[in-house]
Design an enzyme around this catalytic site. Structure first.
Site, PDB file in Angstrom:
ATOM      1  N   GLY A   1       0.793  -1.222   0.000  1.00 37.12           N
ATOM      2  CA  GLY A   1       0.000   0.000   0.000  1.00 37.12           C
ATOM      3  C   GLY A   1       0.823   1.267   0.000  1.00 37.12           C
ATOM      4  O   GLY A   1       0.297   2.350  -0.246  1.00 37.12           O
ATOM      5  N   GLY A   2       2.114   1.155   0.294  1.00 34.84           N
ATOM      6  CA  GLY A   2       2.992   2.317   0.206  1.00 34.84           C
ATOM      7  C   GLY A   2       2.749   3.355   1.293  1.00 34.84           C
ATOM      8  O   GLY A   2       2.074   3.112   2.300  1.00 34.84           O
TER       9      GLY A   2
ATOM     10  N   HIS B   1     -26.452  26.542  -4.275  1.00 37.21           N
ATOM     11  CA  HIS B   1     -26.456  27.298  -3.021  1.00 37.21           C
ATOM     12  C   HIS B   1     -27.073  26.442  -1.923  1.00 37.21           C
ATOM     13  O   HIS B   1     -28.058  25.739  -2.168  1.00 37.21           O
ATOM     14  CB  HIS B   1     -27.287  28.581  -3.194  1.00 37.21           C
ATOM     15  CG  HIS B   1     -27.501  29.323  -1.912  1.00 37.21           C
ATOM     16  ND1 HIS B   1     -26.540  30.158  -1.371  1.00 37.21           N
ATOM     17  CD2 HIS B   1     -28.542  29.329  -1.037  1.00 37.21           C
ATOM     18  CE1 HIS B   1     -26.991  30.665  -0.241  1.00 37.21           C
ATOM     19  NE2 HIS B   1     -28.209  30.177  -0.015  1.00 37.21           N
TER      20      HIS B   1
END
Length: 459
Positions: A39-40, A441
């Protein structure tokens, strides 16, 4: 023993496993070699555990602010350090296990655990085995840089990796380095209850950012009780009873900060010094990063470097994009280049900073006339409604072509809102086109067209 493959992938970080998947789907026999943790950096010591930690810190901070929202709580807010640590370590462990299971179950993929070293241009040794392939992909990542500062060998210190193993709250955490990694940990541990001091050699935090953004970040941290010691030209370390003394400045202010723990967050270095690159004839730069061309090929044809080890990006998303570039060029007859990538990233303090494109300093250096729009988050309805009004929005536009040059959103949701600008830049949309969008919005993103309608010449 010699084994022949179509491709060898060294390292199971963000780029390697995905590339192995594409190659095996195309019928290639692939070997993936991982020395330690699948997974590093992102999965094990980077994005996943740190952002899990930041989320716990945000929860503690929000609970302390409950009265601001009309919510009444009984008793004081306490942090269970062991539960916080178990949570972030559990998130990493789950992701790591999933990556390993995916690779080991991938048809056409052979997974080896061990330290890979080049013995020739297209041959890699893993223990007693030699793996040969016409194409080799290096995805070995990086680690914390520990410079030879005076006294550093005489005191215990933490890096981003070892700090994540703590299951206690430091009484006083001294963070050496006022950049991205250091700031995230500093704010998190302050919210957990630590005293925190940040020591930065430069005149301001996150020096690559514009001064107004840097000053706003500094204000956010100071408001939470974090002490900043800038212009620290005499950083040194010494034991101080049962604590650690950190020398700060030779000319003004108290010359030493004493803390219970010290975190070194002064940069990263690539994991390339023990790969035997010289045996393959692979070139590196002065800092050890593997030099690559615009298609991520190294100085040796058929050998590629992806992710942090190539110095062309320091993020999970750039590492994954490296995979996309290489896979598209090799398997899809495309012609994708690293230089086509529009830089974008985030700083995950709270509120977060989302950044894309050029900074104001870079725009000024270009010499082209430009326009700038700036809006305080106090004038963003969504921020007011959430009670999170710190920060600012900023956009830079070419005065002649109206091309969008860059932007920064430091504020609630800034890491997400920045993507509207990033996507517009990827599509080549000009400022007038984005200005006429009709966003939803109430959001932070809805103020982007308003910001573009209020552009002024860059002084």
């Amino acid at each position: 023993m010699v084994q022949r493959f179509d491709a060898v992938v060294i390292g199971a970080g963000q780029a390697g496993p995905a590339l192995a998947g594409r190659l095996t789907e195309a019928g290639h026999r692939v070997a993936v070699v991982e020395r330690k943790l699948f997974g590093g950096t992102c999965v094990n010591t980077g994005c996943m555990p740190t952002k899990t930690l930041v989320a716990s810190a945000y929860a503690a901070h929000l609970v302390r602010r409950a009265a601001d929202y009309g919510v009444v709580l009984q008793g004081r807010v306490a942090v269970d350090a062991k539960a916080v640590a178990a949570r972030q370590q559990g998130v990493s462990a789950s992701a790591r296990a999933n990556v390993e299971a995916w690779l080991r179950g991938m048809p056409g993929c052979t997974v080896l655990t061990g330290h890979a070293r080049f013995v020739a241009a297209h041959a890699v040794a893993v223990g007693d085995e030699i793996l040969e392939a016409d194409r080799i992909f290096i995805n070995v990542g990086g680690r914390a840089h520990v410079p030879a500062m005076p006294g550093i060998d005489a005191v215990p210190f933490l890096t981003n990796t070892s700090l994540l193993q703590l299951d206690t709250i430091p009484e006083h955490l001294v963070v050496v380095g006022g950049s991205y990694i250091g700031l995230e940990f500093a704010q998190a541990y302050r919210r957990f209850g630590s005293e925190v001091t940040i020591i930065e050699k430069g005149p301001r935090l996150i020096g690559r950012e514009d001064s107004d953004v840097s000053e706003a970040v500094a204000g956010i941290l100071r408001d939470e009780g974090i002490i900043l010691r800038l212009n620290a030209e005499c950083i040194r370390f010494a034991p101080h009873g049962g604590e650690i003394g950190v020398g700060v400045n030779c000319t003004e202010g108290h010359p030493e900060v004493v803390g219970s723990h010290v975190l070194l967050a002064v940069g990263r270095r690539p994991n390339t010094d023990d790969l035997g690159l010289e045996a393959a004839g692979i070139d590196t730069d002065a800092r050890g990063f593997i030099t690559v061309d615009d298609g991520l090929q190294t100085s040796v044809p058929g050998i590629y470097a992806l992710g942090d080890c190539n110095g062309r990006g320091a993020f999970t998303h750039t590492a994954y994009n490296d995979f996309e570039i290489v896979a598209a060029n090799l398997l899809d007859a495309a012609s994708r280049r690293v230089s086509d990538r529009i830089p974008g990233y985030a700083l995950y303090i709270d509120p977060p900073l989302g950044r894309v494109g050029k900074s104001e300093a870079e725009v000024r250096e270009s010499g082209r006339p430009a326009l700038v729009g700036i809006r305080a988050m106090t004038r963003v309805g969504r921020a007011v409604e959430k009670g999170e009004t710190k920060g600012l929005m900023k956009m830079l536009v070419d005065a002649e072509t109206r091309a969008i040059l860059g932007a920064a959103i430091l504020g609630t949701g800034g890491d997400e809102a920045i993507h509207g600008i990033l996507n517009a830049m990827n599509l080549g949309a000009t400022a007038p086109t984005l200005q006429w969008a009709v966003p939803i919005h109430p959001t932070v993103s809805e103020l982007i067209p308003t910001l573009l309608g209020d552009l002024k010449p860059l002084p």
